[in-house]
Design a protein around this motif. Sequence first.
Motif, PDB file in Angstrom:
ATOM      1  N   TRP A 196      -3.554   0.623 -15.056  1.00  0.00           N
ATOM      2  CA  TRP A 196      -4.667   1.481 -14.657  1.00  0.00           C
ATOM      3  C   TRP A 196      -4.366   2.079 -13.284  1.00  0.00           C
ATOM      4  CZ3 TRP A 196      -8.883   2.101 -17.913  1.00  0.00           C
ATOM      5  CH2 TRP A 196      -8.943   1.206 -18.989  1.00  0.00           C
ATOM      6  N   ILE A 197      -5.001   3.210 -13.004  1.00  0.00           N
ATOM      7  CA  ILE A 197      -4.945   3.763 -11.656  1.00  0.00           C
ATOM      8  C   ILE A 197      -5.884   2.925 -10.797  1.00  0.00           C
ATOM      9  CG2 ILE A 197      -5.339   5.772 -10.202  1.00  0.00           C
ATOM     10  CD1 ILE A 197      -4.910   7.505 -12.685  1.00  0.00           C
ATOM     11  N   ASP A 198      -5.330   2.256  -9.825  1.00  0.00           N
ATOM     12  CA  ASP A 198      -6.133   1.371  -8.983  1.00  0.00           C
ATOM     13  C   ASP A 198      -7.178   2.164  -8.210  1.00  0.00           C
ATOM     14  OD1 ASP A 198      -6.280  -0.076  -6.040  1.00  0.00           O
ATOM     15  OD2 ASP A 198      -6.168  -1.505  -7.701  1.00  0.00           O
ATOM     16  N   ALA A 199      -8.433   1.690  -8.226  1.00  0.00           N
ATOM     17  CA  ALA A 199      -9.525   2.395  -7.549  1.00  0.00           C
ATOM     18  C   ALA A 199      -9.254   2.517  -6.048  1.00  0.00           C
ATOM     19  CB  ALA A 199     -10.856   1.692  -7.804  1.00  0.00           C
ATOM     20  N   ALA A 200      -8.693   1.471  -5.460  1.00  0.00           N
ATOM     21  CA  ALA A 200      -8.385   1.516  -4.027  1.00  0.00           C
ATOM     22  C   ALA A 200      -7.309   2.563  -3.747  1.00  0.00           C
ATOM     23  CB  ALA A 200      -7.933   0.142  -3.542  1.00  0.00           C
ATOM     24  N   ALA A 201      -6.333   2.690  -4.648  1.00  0.00           N
ATOM     25  CA  ALA A 201      -5.300   3.713  -4.483  1.00  0.00           C
ATOM     26  C   ALA A 201      -5.913   5.113  -4.571  1.00  0.00           C
ATOM     27  CB  ALA A 201      -4.219   3.533  -5.544  1.00  0.00           C
ATOM     28  N   SER A 202      -6.857   5.307  -5.489  1.00  0.00           N
ATOM     29  CA  SER A 202      -7.531   6.603  -5.607  1.00  0.00           C
ATOM     30  C   SER A 202      -8.275   6.954  -4.327  1.00  0.00           C
ATOM     31  CB  SER A 202      -8.509   6.587  -6.788  1.00  0.00           C
ATOM     32  OG  SER A 202      -7.817   6.472  -8.009  1.00  0.00           O
ATOM     33  N   HIS A 247       0.534   0.414  -2.760  1.00  0.00           N
ATOM     34  CA  HIS A 247      -0.035   0.642  -4.092  1.00  0.00           C
ATOM     35  C   HIS A 247       1.056   1.087  -5.063  1.00  0.00           C
ATOM     36  CE1 HIS A 247      -4.093   0.122  -2.724  1.00  0.00           C
ATOM     37  NE2 HIS A 247      -4.144   1.239  -2.014  1.00  0.00           N
ATOM     38  N   ARG A 272       3.351  -1.834  -6.034  1.00  0.00           N
ATOM     39  CA  ARG A 272       2.710  -2.760  -6.975  1.00  0.00           C
ATOM     40  C   ARG A 272       2.633  -2.157  -8.373  1.00  0.00           C
ATOM     41  NH1 ARG A 272      -0.500  -4.049  -2.418  1.00  0.00           N
ATOM     42  NH2 ARG A 272      -2.122  -2.555  -3.024  1.00  0.00           N
ATOM     43  N   PHE A 273       2.319  -0.863  -8.443  1.00  0.00           N
ATOM     44  CA  PHE A 273       2.217  -0.204  -9.746  1.00  0.00           C
ATOM     45  C   PHE A 273       3.575  -0.200 -10.447  1.00  0.00           C
ATOM     46  CE2 PHE A 273       2.229   3.452 -12.598  1.00  0.00           C
ATOM     47  CZ  PHE A 273       1.026   3.302 -13.263  1.00  0.00           C
ATOM     48  N   TYR A 312       0.924   8.167  -6.969  1.00  0.00           N
ATOM     49  CA  TYR A 312       2.080   7.272  -6.838  1.00  0.00           C
ATOM     50  C   TYR A 312       3.400   8.029  -6.638  1.00  0.00           C
ATOM     51  CZ  TYR A 312      -1.233   3.796  -8.571  1.00  0.00           C
ATOM     52  OH  TYR A 312      -2.339   2.969  -8.729  1.00  0.00           O
TER      53      TYR A 312
END
Length: 475
Positions: A267-273, A328, A331-332, A378
């Motif tokens: 998933w696209i991490d909310a914190a990254a967004s 981020h 980790r992704f 990313y």
Amino acid sequence: MLAERQRLPAAYCVLFEKIVREDSALRSLLDPAWSWIEKELARLDARLNAGAGHALAGVSLGVKDTIVVDGLPTRAGTAVDLGEILSLRPSAAVAALQAAGAVVVAKQATHQFGSSAGPAATRSPRGLDYYAGGSTVGGAVAVAAGFTALALGTDGAGSLRKPAALAGVAGLRPKKATICDEGEVNGGLFGQSTGLIARRAMDIAAVFERCPALLRAPLGAERLGPLVIGVPDFARKAIAPSAEQALDAAVGKLVQMGHAVVSVPLWIDAAASRDFQVAMNFDNWTFHAPLLAAHGDIYVPAVAAAIRAGEAISSHEAAAAKRRLVDHRTRFLDAAAARGIDLLLTPSVPLPDARIGTASSQDLAAETGRFTVLANIYDLDSLSLPLMQEAEGTRSVMLTGLGISLATLLGCGRRLEMPYDQHRRSSLLRANAWTAARSRAIVKHVRHPSNASAGQARRFTVRPSNAITWSCNRH
């Protein structure tokens, strides 16, 4: 080669007539002028006479109006020449394509400063009520309509891949700085990358092969053999049936090609967004603050308001967000590598048949960009490609590279995309302007109502000197 060069001016004469006739409704190109094309053809002829410019000789090119082309204004959706105001140098990417033989036909229409809050005049070739996509929309529509074979644009949150998918053509957003972003209005914006649109992925690959000077980072070696392709959980969330059908068709074809296709809980991490928005808004405000102060009247109010979203962000906050985005991304990619994933497969856009007026332009941009933005957050290579033709339009899917080279991504994409016999037009290399006129007479009379006076026509004549020449005759 000489015979082909002799046909080139007549072919561009036919092309210009087509643009004048058809682009008044689509509005993909800005102020196309025959006098400019004449200059481009003369420049190309000089290069060919010097033994250069053969790699892309005659390939028609459009350039987004945030990218500086020597000799043309760069307005970025405003009424002023920002290239002059900001003292921007001509784009090195454009210069590389011109040196290889490409002919700049015109600048391409864009939203003001590439902002989804800005008005969009360009209309979809599928129908004037269809949503046409993000800020590189002029390039996507021009390629789909056959006005240019190639488009150079930028992708900040899918703004190149979305319109490419909605127009049924191929669009590539490579990692940042793969293609030089100097000579662009706000070219340093976080997450934004310079990319290409062409009718097919194989055409984009051919441009890189024939014009290596366009690249600031190598393509890398193509990895042959089976790949592991992941379909992330979010790829099937709230998508139109036609998008799901295209996704399923892509899965089936990739399996037939010998690749492994698996579902992956990525998933696209909310914190990254959130950090991406902070970094992007800060960079946007930093660029625009002095321009707003000195030339605030050139901004559409909605665009100025959107830009001011970064005014309250401190440099410390932005720097911290950018540092976190590095983590981020790591980790992704680590999560994908742990599952052995080489590529991600998603629909290019979740709603390929979105219509104007069903939501605000900003909401349409956000909704159609749900999948494309991952590559911007990313900083990944990402390719939207046409997969299948339906009565309603061409359906596209998107491949996003993880631990693989750009050459491997393009190789997989060009094998996946739909065969040419299903596509409406030929490839980039067969779409060279001279080839389009192979069966036409060398001397051609065409009236150009947009910038030739009444009763004036252009006559192209081939002379023994091997030079491309033209003369103006009154009838």
